[in-house]
Enzyme design. Structure first.
Site, PDB file in Angstrom:
ATOM      1  N   LYS A 144      42.491  40.696  36.361  1.00 21.89           N
ATOM      2  CA  LYS A 144      41.732  40.367  37.457  1.00 21.89           C
ATOM      3  C   LYS A 144      40.989  38.850  37.423  1.00 21.89           C
ATOM      4  O   LYS A 144      41.491  38.276  36.286  1.00 21.89           O
ATOM      5  CB  LYS A 144      40.380  41.296  37.288  1.00 21.89           C
ATOM      6  CG  LYS A 144      39.718  41.353  35.935  1.00 21.89           C
ATOM      7  CD  LYS A 144      38.579  42.244  35.650  1.00 21.89           C
ATOM      8  CE  LYS A 144      39.085  43.677  35.676  1.00 21.89           C
ATOM      9  NZ  LYS A 144      38.482  44.542  36.689  1.00 21.89           N
ATOM     10  N   ARG A 145      40.258  38.418  38.329  1.00 19.00           N
ATOM     11  CA  ARG A 145      39.754  37.123  38.239  1.00 19.00           C
ATOM     12  C   ARG A 145      39.099  36.906  36.975  1.00 19.00           C
ATOM     13  O   ARG A 145      38.479  37.932  36.322  1.00 19.00           O
ATOM     14  CB  ARG A 145      39.051  36.743  39.294  1.00 19.00           C
ATOM     15  CG  ARG A 145      39.633  36.501  40.651  1.00 19.00           C
ATOM     16  CD  ARG A 145      40.705  35.411  40.571  1.00 19.00           C
ATOM     17  NE  ARG A 145      40.118  34.334  40.378  1.00 19.00           N
ATOM     18  CZ  ARG A 145      40.009  33.094  41.438  1.00 19.00           C
ATOM     19  NH1 ARG A 145      40.630  33.368  42.526  1.00 19.00           N
ATOM     20  NH2 ARG A 145      39.260  32.049  41.496  1.00 19.00           N
ATOM     21  N   LYS A 190      32.925  39.859  34.628  1.00 15.17           N
ATOM     22  CA  LYS A 190      33.829  40.907  34.259  1.00 15.17           C
ATOM     23  C   LYS A 190      34.270  41.119  32.816  1.00 15.17           C
ATOM     24  O   LYS A 190      34.894  41.940  32.318  1.00 15.17           O
ATOM     25  CB  LYS A 190      35.113  40.546  34.843  1.00 15.17           C
ATOM     26  CG  LYS A 190      35.134  40.475  36.502  1.00 15.17           C
ATOM     27  CD  LYS A 190      36.357  39.976  37.027  1.00 15.17           C
ATOM     28  CE  LYS A 190      36.383  39.966  38.755  1.00 15.17           C
ATOM     29  NZ  LYS A 190      36.444  41.449  39.575  1.00 15.17           N
ATOM     30  N   THR A 213      38.747  47.071  42.850  1.00 23.74           N
ATOM     31  CA  THR A 213      39.840  47.867  43.453  1.00 23.74           C
ATOM     32  C   THR A 213      40.993  47.836  42.206  1.00 23.74           C
ATOM     33  O   THR A 213      41.741  48.771  42.544  1.00 23.74           O
ATOM     34  CB  THR A 213      40.305  47.100  44.613  1.00 23.74           C
ATOM     35  OG1 THR A 213      40.501  45.910  44.546  1.00 23.74           O
ATOM     36  CG2 THR A 213      39.199  47.497  45.653  1.00 23.74           C
ATOM     37  N   HIS A 226      29.535  42.224  49.799  1.00 22.47           N
ATOM     38  CA  HIS A 226      30.598  42.527  48.817  1.00 22.47           C
ATOM     39  C   HIS A 226      30.273  42.062  47.300  1.00 22.47           C
ATOM     40  O   HIS A 226      30.794  42.170  46.328  1.00 22.47           O
ATOM     41  CB  HIS A 226      31.993  41.303  48.942  1.00 22.47           C
ATOM     42  CG  HIS A 226      32.924  42.150  49.779  1.00 22.47           C
ATOM     43  ND1 HIS A 226      33.931  43.173  49.529  1.00 22.47           N
ATOM     44  CD2 HIS A 226      32.887  42.131  51.176  1.00 22.47           C
ATOM     45  CE1 HIS A 226      34.548  43.405  50.561  1.00 22.47           C
ATOM     46  NE2 HIS A 226      34.025  42.735  51.527  1.00 22.47           N
ATOM     47  N   LYS A 286      44.010  51.205  41.508  1.00 24.26           N
ATOM     48  CA  LYS A 286      45.784  50.925  41.438  1.00 24.26           C
ATOM     49  C   LYS A 286      45.879  51.378  40.237  1.00 24.26           C
ATOM     50  O   LYS A 286      47.150  52.149  40.063  1.00 24.26           O
ATOM     51  CB  LYS A 286      45.895  49.402  41.509  1.00 24.26           C
ATOM     52  CG  LYS A 286      45.392  48.602  42.771  1.00 24.26           C
ATOM     53  CD  LYS A 286      45.643  47.073  42.709  1.00 24.26           C
ATOM     54  CE  LYS A 286      44.897  46.401  43.466  1.00 24.26           C
ATOM     55  NZ  LYS A 286      44.671  44.999  43.448  1.00 24.26           N
TER      56      LYS A 286
HETATM   57  C1  LIG Z   1      43.656  44.290  43.002  1.00 26.11           C
HETATM   58  C2  LIG Z   1      43.473  42.889  42.823  1.00 26.11           C
HETATM   59  C3  LIG Z   1      42.637  42.237  42.259  1.00 26.11           C
HETATM   60  C4  LIG Z   1      41.063  42.965  42.375  1.00 26.11           C
HETATM   61  O1  LIG Z   1      40.891  43.412  41.043  1.00 26.11           O
HETATM   62  P1  LIG Z   1      39.660  43.768  40.337  1.00 26.11           P
HETATM   63  O2  LIG Z   1      40.028  44.213  38.968  1.00 26.11           O
HETATM   64  O3  LIG Z   1      39.093  44.857  41.226  1.00 26.11           O
HETATM   65  O4  LIG Z   1      38.856  42.474  40.453  1.00 26.11           O
HETATM   66  C5  LIG Z   1      42.341  40.867  42.266  1.00 26.11           C
HETATM   67  N1  LIG Z   1      43.679  40.206  42.220  1.00 26.11           N
HETATM   68  C6  LIG Z   1      44.987  40.744  42.703  1.00 26.11           C
HETATM   69  C7  LIG Z   1      46.351  39.856  42.815  1.00 26.11           C
HETATM   70  C8  LIG Z   1      44.860  42.119  42.960  1.00 26.11           C
HETATM   71  O5  LIG Z   1      45.899  42.867  43.339  1.00 26.11           O
END
Ligand SMILES: *Cc1c(COP(=O)(O)O)cnc(C)c1O
Length: 824
Positions: A564-565, A570, A672, A371, A676
């Site tokens: 995101k985190r 990032k 991911t 990953h 979304k």
């Molecule tokens: C989808 C999701 C992530 C992943 O987000 P990235 O932008 O791909 O880092 C992290 N936390 C939550 C709560 C999510 O729903």
């Protein structure tokens, strides 16, 4: 999956319960009265429980029937091993999958409550950090919807991902006691409890046939008690199982100590065992090497491999040479990679197999997903720690390595350096086990999670292994489940889509292609409805932001979102620099081509990650200044949304216009969140990284705001990177850095952002933030231009949704199955 043995042998088939609104009303009321003792009033938090139990009853017949249908000798099964499952809430998801939306609403109406307010009572199951854990949850959903016989194995953490509060702009962590009110979805399965050994020592002996064997003795055992969560498929009557292990002491009292008068010491020892599954480690994309973490990993793996063996036998199998024909294990990252050694241990020590036969089985049923390319996330365990905790496993790892290195020597005679690079044991002052290498050597399939990521793995980190076993390596681009992320999260958009192309898209997302003709401006009525849906979603989000943060977001402005985190790679910092640049433009009256914006940033920082926590403080400080400056006059708003989690993303993604995916190229394995947003009609501003590349390919460059250096350029520049030269040559950047340096955002806390400035201005900044500043700001200007052309933006938005079919985990799971699992 109630009582596996009796269900299988007697093949009881449970009848489904009546599904009318009246029947649900009756069931909910019975739980309210006879279970909860609520006579007159039943506030939503109790009704939530009553409805959850009612729905679980409805799942039971399908759960049982799914089990019975698959419980046959020779039937191949898949197991998904993951330290994290970021499930979020379950109620609305089951309502959708069971098709009980109207009946549930009717039942709740009788009690004067709405499905939304009742669903809102559920605490997120936050058993994961971010993308990796959420991916596991989306995979479970798609496997059930595709009726694939896949079981998830994870840990039953008492405390999930911490709750984030913001105090004076700083992150404060509170424990997440998500089970406080119980978990109505889980079923304890005490009868499948396993015993997991730790510590002790090994003994070697020769058995009656004169074969050398090992015993692991004097161990301190911990019990693993499974809790099963139902995973329902979308309207197909399939219900899979997520089995979560809870650690429990073997005996509450050590009698000897008890008798010696050490009552509290005895109880304390019992508590030690329970720590194993107590708390989720809150590190995303980095390892911390703590002993308890290794205990968690082995605990999960040992219980799961024992359980899989037991299930296989319970289904009527006995010929171990067929085990790999019937079972496949997918390891979610290196966290569960000790499974390679554990399966060997069970086959050798418990099943009495010989090494070659056991190794043949193991290497035909293990598969590994990588990953990340971040070096700090590559797991290594000190040999000494491993030896103390898992002495028998260390012997097996050594033996695997010795045999493997012989293979390397045969392939490259005399290539000592290659042997050193490929050895599972890293030599040095502290000898360490390279868990990723163990996973590769022990697996028949190794995959990355987006095309670029898999290529970079093949060309970089895993190159030596690709030379040896080119066919092992493959790509499986991630996805997200359209049930949760569109059908549930965005009912307005779902209804509009279904009106046009029917409902089939929910279980076959490629159908969204059929929206493409509607993107043309001639479909003015459809465009207006599309905008109205987005507008309503933005109003819903704006209300929440107003209530939680006290900041007004104007739904007519561009909603510019990065959730995101919080991690340096990032590059939330790049986003902040752009906001400061916009603020400067307002202050200097440079408003040509201006578009009003509301910038939302959210995400948790690992509690031990000082820089990430300081970035949160910076976001809040800049937001305070921008939001309270009268000259800004509503043209720009900024908010840090606290406690970002699955249930917040369900509200945020549908309300987003612009999706920020701005990682340093080559660092985000896939992402991911980007998917979304795309499904919900947001347009991406992004670097050429991870799955952004595939999103760009799918939607076309006219419908994506691409910027920044590509991965190869980043690496070529790295040795010569001179951030100061960008500052000197770019007046906009100079202005931003000067304002930051001036202390304008931290008047009362001098110096707190020095560490951020130092990092931005360092030639060794690994994330090379300033290298992409100009390109990012230019792309943001193209965004503002496009936003002002409403028809153009709407077209782009529709095309993003219409092109998102590839990013369904249904597709991802079909690829895993066709290429790796081969399940029926
Ligand atoms: C989808 C999701 C992530 C992943 O987000 P990235 O932008 O791909 O880092 C992290 N936390 C939550 C709560 C999510 O729903």
């Amino acid at each position: 999956m109630p009582d596996e043995k009796t269900a299988a042998s007697r093949a009881i088939v449970l009848k489904p319960l009546p599904r009318t609104g009246a029947a649900l009303t009756h069931d909910v009321q019975r739980y309210q009265l006879y279970h909860l003792g609520r006579m007159r009033d039943c506030p939503p938090r109790y009704t939530y429980k009553a409805l959850a139990w009612t729905l679980r009853d409805h799942l039971m017949s399908d759960w049982m029937n799914t089990y019975v249908a698959r419980d046959q000798p020779g039937r191949r099964r898949g197991y998904y091993l993951s330290l994290e499952f970021l499930i979020g809430r379950s109620l609305a998801n089951h309502v959708l999958n069971l098709g009980l939306d109207e009946a549930s609403r009717e039942a709740l109406h009788r009690f004067g409550q709405t499905l939304e307010e009742v669903a809102e009572q559920e605490t997120d199951a936050g058993l994961g950090n971010g993308g990796l854990g959420r991916l596991a949850a989306c995979f479970m959903d798609s496997c059930a919807t595709l009726d694939l016989p896949v079981m998830g194995y994870g840990l039953h953490y008492q405390y999930g991902m911490f709750h984030q509060r913001i105090e004076n702009g700083y992150q404060v962590e509170d424990p997440d006691h998500w089970l406080r009110d119980g978990n109505p979805w889980e079923v304890e399965r005490a009868e499948f409890t396993c015993r997991v050994p730790f510590g002790g020592r090994t003994e070697h002996y020769h058995d009656k046939a004169g074969i050398h064997r090992a015993r692991w003795v004097d161990t301190s055992d911990v019990l693993a008690v499974p809790y099963d969560m139902p995973i329902s498929g979308y309207r197909n009557h399939a219900v899979n199982t997520l089995r979560l292990w809870k650690s429990v002491s073997t005996d509450v009292f050590n009698l000897e100590e008890f008798n010696a008068g050490s009552y509290s010491e005895a109880v304390q020892a019992a508590n030690q065992a329970e720590y194993i599954s107590m708390v989720l480690y809150p590190n995303d994309s980095s390892e911390n090497g703590k002993e308890l973490r290794l205990r968690q990993q082995y605990f999960l793996v040992s219980a799961s491999m024992q359980d899989a063996l037991r299930q296989w036998r319970a289904a009527g199998n006995s010929d171990l040479t067929k085990f790999a024909e019937h079972n496949v294990f997918q390891m979610n990252d290196t966290h569960p990679s000790v499974a390679v050694a554990e399966l060997m241990r069970l086959l050798l020590d418990q099943e009495g197999m010989r090494w070659d036969a056991a190794w043949a089985i193991t290497t035909q049923c293990m598969a590994y997903t990588n990953h990340t390319l971040l070096p700090e996330a590559l797991e290594r365990w000190p040999v000494a720690l491993f030896e103390r905790l898992l002495p028998r496993l260390l012997e097996i790892v050594y033996e695997i390595n010795a045999r493997f290195l012989r293979e390397v020597s045969v392939a490259w005679p005399g290539d000592i350096d290659r042997r050193r690079r490929m050895s599972i044991i890293e030599e040095g002052p502290v000898r360490q086990i390279r868990m990723a290498w163990l996973a590769i050597v022990g697996s028949f399939s190794v995959n990355g999670v987006a095309a670029l990521h898999s290529r970079l793995l093949r060309e970089g980190l895993f190159r030596d292994f690709v030379d040896l076993w080119p066919d092992k390596f493959n790509n499986k681009t991630n996805g997200v489940t359209p049930r949760r992320w569109v059908a549930h999260a965005n009912p307005g958009l779902s209804a509009l889509i279904s009106e046009q192309i029917g409902e089939d898209w929910i279980a076959d997302l490629s159908q969204l292609e059929r929206l493409k003709p509607l993107a043309e401006a001639s479909h003015a009525a459809f465009h207006a409805e599309w905008r109205a849906v987005k507008r309503a979603n933005k109003e819903r989000l704006a209300e929440i932001i107003k209530a939680r943060c006290g900041v007004e977001f104007n739904p007519d402005a561009l909603f510019d979102v990065q959730v995101k985190r919080i991690h340096e790679y990032k590059r939330q910092l790049l986003n902040v620099l752009h906001v400061i640049h916009l603020y400067n433009r307002i202050n200097h009256g440079r408003l040509d081509g201006w578009a009003d914006r509301c910038v939302l940033i959210g995400g948790k920082a690992a509690p031990g990650y000082a820089m990430a926590k300081r970035i949160i403080k910076l976001i809040n400080s800049v937001a305070d200044v921008v939001n309270s400056d009268p000259d800004v006059d509503g043209r720009l708003k900024m908010v840090f949304a606290p406690n970002y989690r699955v249930s917040s993303m369900e509200v945020i993604a549908p309300a987003t216009d612009l999706s920020e995916q701005i990682s340093t190229a080559g660092k985000e394995a896939s992402g991911t969140g980007n998917m979304k947003f795309m499904m919900n009609g947001a347009i991406t501003i992004g670097t050429y990284d991870g799955a952004n590349i595939e999103i760009l390919d799918a939607v076309g460059k006219d419908n994506f705001f691409l910027f920044g250096l590509h991965a190869e350029k980043i690496e070529a520049l790295r040795p010569h990177y001179q951030p100061l030269s960008y500052v000197e040559n770019d007046p906009d950047l100079r202005e931003v850095i000067d304002l930051l340096k001036s202390g304008h955002f931290n008047l009362y806390e001098p110096g707190i952002f020095d560490m951020i400035l130092d990092s931005l201005l360092s030639p060794h900044d690994p994330w090379m933030v300033l290298a992409d500043f100009r390109s990012y700001v230019d792309a943001q200007e193209r965004v503002a231009q496009a936003w002002q052309d409403e028809a153009r933006w709407t077209r782009m938005s529709i095309l993003n949704t219409a092109s998102s079919g590839f990013f369904s985990t249904d597709r991802t799971m079909q690829e895993y199955n066709a290429g790796i699992w081969k399940l029926k």
